[in-house]
Design a protein around this motif. Structure first.
Motif, PDB file in Angstrom:
ATOM      1  N   LYS A 179      13.080  49.420   2.940  1.00 51.96           N
ATOM      2  CA  LYS A 179      13.700  48.280   2.255  1.00 51.96           C
ATOM      3  C   LYS A 179      14.997  47.881   2.936  1.00 51.96           C
ATOM      4  O   LYS A 179      15.283  46.687   3.115  1.00 51.96           O
ATOM      5  N   TYR A 212      14.115  45.940   5.989  1.00 53.78           N
ATOM      6  CA  TYR A 212      13.751  44.555   5.682  1.00 53.78           C
ATOM      7  C   TYR A 212      15.001  43.719   5.439  1.00 53.78           C
ATOM      8  O   TYR A 212      15.075  42.564   5.881  1.00 53.78           O
ATOM      9  N   GLU A 216      16.137  40.518   7.458  1.00 57.22           N
ATOM     10  CA  GLU A 216      16.364  39.276   6.725  1.00 57.22           C
ATOM     11  C   GLU A 216      17.669  38.612   7.165  1.00 57.22           C
ATOM     12  O   GLU A 216      17.736  37.389   7.334  1.00 57.22           O
ATOM     13  N   CYS A 272       5.643  44.554   3.532  1.00 53.11           N
ATOM     14  CA  CYS A 272       6.570  43.778   4.362  1.00 53.11           C
ATOM     15  C   CYS A 272       6.291  42.278   4.221  1.00 53.11           C
ATOM     16  O   CYS A 272       7.220  41.475   4.069  1.00 53.11           O
ATOM     17  N   TYR A 288       7.604  40.982   0.907  1.00 57.30           N
ATOM     18  CA  TYR A 288       9.070  40.874   0.908  1.00 57.30           C
ATOM     19  C   TYR A 288       9.501  39.550   1.535  1.00 57.30           C
ATOM     20  O   TYR A 288      10.338  38.822   0.981  1.00 57.30           O
TER      21      TYR A 288
END
Length: 279
Positions: free
Chosen positions: A205, A208, A212, A240, A243
């Motif tokens: 997480k 990610y 981002e 993924c 997300y």
């Protein structure tokens, strides 16, 4: 007719290869004295099963010019033009072999492109080539557009383990041990054919979230496909995708299954995204 040709490091699943009507030339994978054609007589599932048991990493070898020359000549004899997209020249000699083969067959109408990337990044380039082909562009036009797009290509992936990077000498044993104790894994980037550790995270997480932020600085061009890939963990790829779909609506998603060339170094459990930035 324009034919799209690539190598097996594109990591496009077999069914998708058929749907795209592309030709994929396999590299070779060597586990000690055993040699396999990537994706032909060694599936990705079989590869990861062998990798998990290996005490030393397998090696891979490029496609030779003679193999490319044979395939190029067959297309020329049929009156076809060819656009060939291959693994980054800094990672393999395969693209150079294709360029040599083009000259061997006096290949007017054969265009050889260094994709500057690999795995699902190369797969994204191939998917885009097929879109251009299906719009009716000629081989030269496709090649020139893809060459421009390489400058807008971005690729990020997070490894699940440091084990294989250590085995391949990419990181030291001490770094791997400390990273493993702290739950830290690297976020990898490929830019202009060079693989580098662009960041690090504790858990997927956090990775990610790191990606981002990078993507916010270089936004996704959603008029073109976005590629997600995984190494022997399709559920992680789905996570993924979910997300980023929440944060980047309108993505046209294509998928890749990381094979032996990149999988040798990153190991199972990796996941990532490749996309083109907005102009």
């Amino acid at each position: 007719m324009v034919r799209i040709l690539t190598d097996s490091t594109c990591d496009i699943p077999p069914q998708r290869q058929k749907e795209l009507d592309i030709e994929v030339v396999p590299l070779s994978v060597h586990f000690g004295p055993e040699t396999y054609q990537d994706g032909v007589d060694l599936t990705n599932q079989e590869f990861y099963a062998k990798l998990r048991q290996a005490e030393t990493l397998p090696t891979t070898s490029q496609v030779n010019p003679e193999e490319f020359a044979r395939r190029f000549q067959a297309h020329l004899d049929q009156g076809n033009e060819v656009v060939g997209l291959f693994i980054a020249s800094q990672l393999s000699g395969t693209c150079q072999s294709a360029a040599i083969a083009r000259d061997m067959v006096d290949g007017e109408g054969i265009y050889v492109l260094d994709s500057t990337t690999v795995t699902f990044g190369l797969g994204l380039m191939v998917e885009t080539a097929c879109i251009l082909r299906d719009r009716g562009l000629g081989a030269r036009e496709i090649y020139e557009e893809l060459e421009r797009l390489t400058r807008r290509l971005r690729f990020y992936a997070v490894a699940e383990t440091l084990k294989y990077l250590k085995m391949g000498g990419r990181i030291s044993a001490a770094t791997a041990m400390v990273g493993g104790m702290l739950g830290i894994t690297p976020i990898l980037n490929i830019r202009d054919g060079v693989v580098e550790a662009a960041g690090k995270s504790r858990g997927r997480k956090a990775a990610y979230q790191w990606m981002e932020k990078r993507i916010a600085d270089e936004p996704v061009d959603t008029s073109l496909p976005v590629s997600f890939g995984h190494s022997d963990q399709p559920a992680v790829m789905a996570e993924c995708e979910a997300y980023f779909l929440e944060r980047i609506p309108g993505m046209q998603i294509v998928e890749g299954d990381i094979g032996s060339v990149v999988g040798t170094h990153i190991g199972p459990g990796a996941v990532g995204i490749a996309y083109f930035t907005k102009e």
